[in-house]
Design an enzyme around this catalytic site. Structure first.
Site, mmCIF file in Angstrom:
data_model
loop_
_atom_site.group_PDB
_atom_site.id
_atom_site.type_symbol
_atom_site.label_atom_id
_atom_site.label_comp_id
_atom_site.label_asym_id
_atom_site.label_seq_id
_atom_site.Cartn_x
_atom_site.Cartn_y
_atom_site.Cartn_z
ATOM 1 N N GLY A 1 -0.102 8.873 16.527
ATOM 2 C CA GLY A 1 1.355 8.862 16.656
ATOM 3 C C GLY A 1 1.969 7.484 16.821
ATOM 4 N N SER A 2 1.297 6.452 16.275
ATOM 5 C CA SER A 2 1.909 5.120 16.387
ATOM 6 C C SER A 2 3.187 5.056 15.550
ATOM 7 C CB SER A 2 0.933 4.015 15.986
ATOM 8 O OG SER A 2 0.670 4.049 14.606
ATOM 9 N N ASN A 3 3.188 5.732 14.408
ATOM 10 C CA ASN A 3 4.424 5.774 13.614
ATOM 11 C C ASN A 3 5.511 6.555 14.343
ATOM 12 O OD1 ASN A 3 4.372 4.481 10.827
ATOM 13 N ND2 ASN A 3 2.366 5.499 10.881
ATOM 14 N N MET B 1 -1.605 16.145 9.260
ATOM 15 C CA MET B 1 -2.790 16.407 8.445
ATOM 16 C C MET B 1 -2.780 17.757 7.729
ATOM 17 S SD MET B 1 -4.456 13.663 8.530
ATOM 18 C CE MET B 1 -6.113 14.031 7.958
ATOM 19 N N LEU C 1 1.991 21.038 3.659
ATOM 20 C CA LEU C 1 3.068 22.032 3.768
ATOM 21 C C LEU C 1 3.097 22.912 2.523
ATOM 22 C CD1 LEU C 1 5.835 19.634 5.144
ATOM 23 C CD2 LEU C 1 4.667 21.441 6.440
ATOM 24 N N ASN D 1 7.375 11.219 3.803
ATOM 25 C CA ASN D 1 6.004 10.997 4.275
ATOM 26 C C ASN D 1 5.684 9.516 4.159
ATOM 27 O OD1 ASN D 1 3.332 11.594 5.113
ATOM 28 N ND2 ASN D 1 2.624 11.543 2.990
ATOM 29 N N HIS E 1 2.378 7.043 3.556
ATOM 30 C CA HIS E 1 0.992 7.117 3.087
ATOM 31 C C HIS E 1 0.396 5.709 3.044
ATOM 32 C CE1 HIS E 1 -2.394 8.914 1.026
ATOM 33 N NE2 HIS E 1 -2.386 7.873 0.210
ATOM 34 N N GLU F 1 3.329 -0.406 8.099
ATOM 35 C CA GLU F 1 3.932 0.942 8.086
ATOM 36 C C GLU F 1 5.073 1.014 9.092
ATOM 37 O OE1 GLU F 1 1.281 4.321 8.365
ATOM 38 O OE2 GLU F 1 -0.300 3.246 7.336
HETATM 39 C C1 GRF Z 1 -0.930 6.389 9.009
HETATM 40 O O1 GRF Z 1 -1.802 5.477 8.423
HETATM 41 C C2 GRF Z 1 -0.123 7.120 7.951
HETATM 42 O O2 GRF Z 1 0.154 6.331 6.846
HETATM 43 C C3 GRF Z 1 -1.048 8.234 7.576
HETATM 44 O O3 GRF Z 1 -1.665 8.629 8.780
HETATM 45 C C4 GRF Z 1 -1.671 7.518 9.686
HETATM 46 C C5 GRF Z 1 -1.000 7.979 10.952
HETATM 47 O O4 GRF Z 1 -1.096 7.034 11.976
HETATM 48 N N1 GRF Z 1 -0.344 9.286 6.895
HETATM 49 P P1 GRF Z 1 -0.313 7.239 13.335
HETATM 50 O O5 GRF Z 1 -0.720 8.614 13.883
HETATM 51 O O6 GRF Z 1 1.143 7.178 13.048
HETATM 52 O O7 GRF Z 1 -0.774 6.132 14.233
#
Ligand code: GRF
Length: 194
Positions: free
Chosen positions: A20-22, A95, A98, A112, A114, A179
């Site tokens: 969940g860093s994003n 993961m 959908l 999304n 990626h 990202e």
């Molecule tokens: C990221 O590399 C994203 O591009 C991919 O899954 C990873 C998720 O990382 N879809 P985080 O959970 O947001 O740290």
């Protein structure tokens, strides 16, 4: 460009499965004045996802859906999103794929992120494959979600150089850093008509 009515922020749900860093980064972004989005709910496909802590720390409600019946889970998720007036979904390391039905029934937009320069390296293990193929660069992509995996219209991409000493782990770290810049930038681009 997304049409947006009024001056309130767009109610957004973030879907996660892991670190969940994003998510954390999107929450921080959403709290800034310039952000067009407000994160109102977090959905996780995994009860052990570390990202759930970020939601909790920022007082954002979350719910885990990890049953074996995707249809039932998705219907429950749709109900929540409707109730919360969610108009935008940001997938961030989610993961599960959908279903067409979900994508169709969610009357809004799904984005999304990626970790590759799509259309190259759709699916999993992107960094391993890029290094194995001796690519000189990789990167990340923010795109719309359509019925085909990692194939929707691209909103923004960022290139990252692959150096000889890069392992998949090192490359993943480098790309993840980008990202975190790219996702908010892509959202700003979408709502740039405001
Ligand atoms: C990221 O590399 C994203 O591009 C991919 O899954 C990873 C998720 O990382 N879809 P985080 O959970 O947001 O740290």
């Amino acid at each position: 460009m997304i049409k947006f009515h009024g001056f309130s922020k767009v109610k957004t749900a973030v879907f996660i499965s892991g670190t969940g860093s994003n998510l954390k980064n999107l929450i921080k972004f959403s709290l800034s004045k310039k952000s067009p989005i407000e994160i109102v709910f977090v959905i996780s496909s995994n009860s052990k996802a570390k990202g759930l802590d970020h939601a909790k720390n920022y007082g954002i409600r979350s719910k885990v859906f990890q049953s074996k019946n995707k249809k039932i889970d998705e219907n429950k998720i749709l109900k929540i999103l409707n109730k919360k007036n969610v108009n935008l979904i940001c997938l961030a390391g989610y993961m599960k794929i959908l279903s067409k039905n979900f994508i169709m029934r969610f009357n809004g937009t799904i984005l999304n992120i990626h970790p590759s320069l799509l259309p190259k390296y759709k699916g999993l293990n992107t960094h391993e494959r890029a290094i194995q193929n001796k690519e000189k660069q990789s990167g990340c992509t923010v795109h719309f979600v359509n019925f085909k995996l990692d194939s929707g219209k691209i909103i923004l991409q960022k290139k990252v150089k692959i150096s000889k000493s890069d392992t998949p782990k090192k490359l993943s770290k480098k790309i993840l850093k980008q990202e975190h810049k790219l996702y908010p930038k892509a959202i700003m681009k979408l709502f740039s008509n405001l």
